[in-house]
Write an enzyme that holds these catalytic residues in place. Structure first.
Site, short mmCIF file in Angstrom:
data_model
loop_
_atom_site.label_atom_id
_atom_site.label_comp_id
_atom_site.label_asym_id
_atom_site.label_seq_id
_atom_site.Cartn_x
_atom_site.Cartn_y
_atom_site.Cartn_z
N GLU A 44 0.82 -1.20 0.00
CA GLU A 44 0.00 0.00 0.00
C GLU A 44 0.86 1.26 0.00
OE1 GLU A 44 -3.09 0.43 -0.52
OE2 GLU A 44 -3.75 -1.65 -0.46
N TYR A 127 -6.48 6.68 4.16
CA TYR A 127 -6.66 5.67 3.11
C TYR A 127 -5.87 4.41 3.44
CZ TYR A 127 -5.77 2.76 -0.83
OH TYR A 127 -5.63 1.63 -1.60
N ASP A 145 -9.86 5.12 -3.04
CA ASP A 145 -8.68 5.64 -3.75
C ASP A 145 -9.13 6.29 -5.04
OD1 ASP A 145 -9.29 3.53 -5.47
OD2 ASP A 145 -7.19 2.92 -5.71
N CYS A 200 -12.47 0.83 -16.07
CA CYS A 200 -12.99 2.20 -15.97
C CYS A 200 -11.84 3.17 -15.76
CB CYS A 200 -13.99 2.29 -14.81
SG CYS A 200 -15.00 3.78 -14.81
N CYS A 207 -15.73 0.65 -21.83
CA CYS A 207 -17.13 0.50 -21.41
C CYS A 207 -17.78 -0.76 -21.99
CB CYS A 207 -17.92 1.74 -21.81
SG CYS A 207 -17.31 3.27 -21.03
N CYS A 210 -17.38 -3.56 -19.51
CA CYS A 210 -17.64 -3.26 -18.11
C CYS A 210 -18.81 -4.09 -17.60
CB CYS A 210 -17.95 -1.78 -17.93
SG CYS A 210 -18.32 -1.31 -16.22
N CYS A 216 -24.70 2.07 -15.49
CA CYS A 216 -23.81 3.23 -15.41
C CYS A 216 -24.54 4.53 -15.77
CB CYS A 216 -22.61 3.04 -16.33
SG CYS A 216 -21.43 4.42 -16.28
#
Length: 323
Positions: A44, A127, A145, A200, A207, A210, A216
Site C-alpha cells: 500500500e 486511506y 482511492d 474504468c 465500457c 464493463c 452506469c
C-alpha cells in the site's frame, strides 16, 4: 449535491456483478491471497502514486530481504533508500521505516489490526489505514482511492471524473455503497478498485466490457466530457526531477560524494576512484544529472531540500545517504 444512489435491488445487482467480475478477472498480484499484513502494508505504501508494474519487482525483492517489520526496522536508512530504488517519493521509504520501528516497539512486531492503531503509525493516512485494516484483517472499512472515486463518479453520479480532491459527499456515498457483510465489503473494495484500474480507466475506459455498463449513469447520460481538465504533475525541469537525479547518485555511491562533483564533469574517473566504491556507477549517475543542465541555484535548492527531508546528509567528505 444530490447523489443518485442505486435503489436497493439495483445496488445488490451492482454488487453481485462487480464481485463476479473481480473473481474472474482480478490480476494475480503477490500481495493478494495469503499475503502477510506486513506485505500488504508495504504494498500500500509503494503503490501510492506508483503503478503496479513498477512496484511489483521492488516489492518482491523487499519482502525477500525484509519479511517482517523487525527485520526492516533493523535495516540502516541508507540501505532502505537504496532498496527503494526509482519508485519515486523516497520519503515514503523513511516513513515506512519509522512505522516499522513503532510496530516493533509498541506492537511486539505485529502490524496492528484496527484502523485507529494503523492510523497512529508514522506516515500512515486514512486511506492506508483503511486499506490495510480491510485487506490484511478483513475489517469492514470504507476504502476510497482514485480508481474507486472514478468508478463511483461515473456509475452513480454520471460524471466523467470525480472532483479534483476527495469530498465528504464522496466518502458518504462510498459508505452507503459498502456491503454490510465484512467479507463482502473487503471484496467489494478490492473489486471496485480493480475495475477502475483495468476497465474504468481515466483516459480510455473500456465500457464495452464493463460488468455494470447497463447500470452506469455516465453511459446513460451520453458519456459527457469532464467538467475540468486534469493537470498531471510536471516532471521535466522540476526540482523533483533534479532531486531524483541526485538521489540516483547517492544510491550508487557507498562513500560521500564531494559537492563539486555535482557541478563538475563526471569523466575524470581517477578523481572518483579516490573516494567512491563504485566509480563507474556513480559516474553514470552524475552524467545523467549533468545532462539535465541544471542551474546552480536549483541544484543547491534540491540538495538542501534532500538534507532537510532526511534523505541525504552532508559531512566533511560530501553528500551521502543517511546512516
Amino acid at each position: 449535491m444530490q447523489w443518485n444512489c442505486p435503489s436497493e435491488p439495483q445496488g445488490e445487482s451492482v454488487h453481485q456483478q462487480v464481485l463476479q467480475w473481480f473473481r474472474e478477472s482480478a490480476r494475480d498480484l503477490p500481495w493478494r491471497g495469503g499475503c502477510s499484513p506486513w506485505g500488504i502494508l508495504v504494498s500500500e505504501i509503494m503503490l501510492q502514486q506508483t503503478p503496479v508494474v513498477r512496484v511489483r519487482p521492488v516489492w518482491e525483492e523487499w519482502m525477500a530481504r525484509w519479511p517482517d517489520p523487525a527485520a526492516f526496522a533493523a535495516a540502516p536508512q541508507a540501505e532502505v533508500l537504496r532498496a527503494w530504488g526509482r519508485l519515486g517519493y523516497p520519503r515514503r521509504a523513511l516513513r515506512l521505516h519509522a512505522a516499522a520501528g513503532v510496530i516493533v516497539e509498541k506492537h511486539d512486531g505485529a502490524v496492528p489490526d484496527t484502523f485507529e492503531e494503523l492510523l497512529a503509525l508514522p506516515g500512515i493516512g486514512t486511506y492506508t489505514a483503511a486499506a490495510v485494516a480491510a485487506f490484511a484483517f478483513g475489517r469492514r472499512e470504507t476504502v476510497v482511492d482514485t480508481n474507486i472515486r472514478r468508478v463511483f463518479a461515473r456509475l452513480v453520479i454520471g460524471q466523467a471524473l470525480p472532483a479534483p480532491s476527495l469530498t465528504a459527499a464522496e466518502m458518504a456515498l462510498a459508505k452507503e455503497l459498502l456491503p454490510e457483510d465484512a467479507a463482502a465489503s473487503v471484496e467489494w473494495n478490492a473489486g471496485v478498485m480493480e475495475l477502475g484500474a483495468l476497465v474504468c480507466t481515466a483516459r480510455s475506459p473500456q465500457c464495452g466490457i464493463c460488468p455494470v455498463r447497463r447500470e452506469c449513469a455516465w453511459i446513460a447520460a451520453g458519456q459527457p466530457e469532464p467538467s475540468y481538465v486534469p493537470k498531471g504533475q510536471p516532471w521535466a525541469g522540476t526540482d523533483r526531477q533534479v532531486r531524483g537525479a541526485v538521489m540516483a547518485v547517492l544510491r550508487a555511491a557507498e562513500s560521500p560524494v564531494h559537492a563539486e562533483l555535482f557541478w563538475g564533469p563526471a569523466s575524470e574517473l581517477a578523481a572518483l576512484k579516490e573516494h567512491l566504491s563504485h566509480p563507474g556507477e556513480v559516474a553514470d549517475a552524475l552524467k545523467s544529472l549533468h545532462n539535465l543542465n541544471v542551474h546552480a541555484p536549483q541544484l543547491q535548492r534540491s540538495l538542501a531540500s534532500l538534507v532537510a527531508d532526511g534523505l541525504a546528509q552532508l559531512s566533511d567528505g560530501g553528500y551521502h545517504l543517511p546512516h
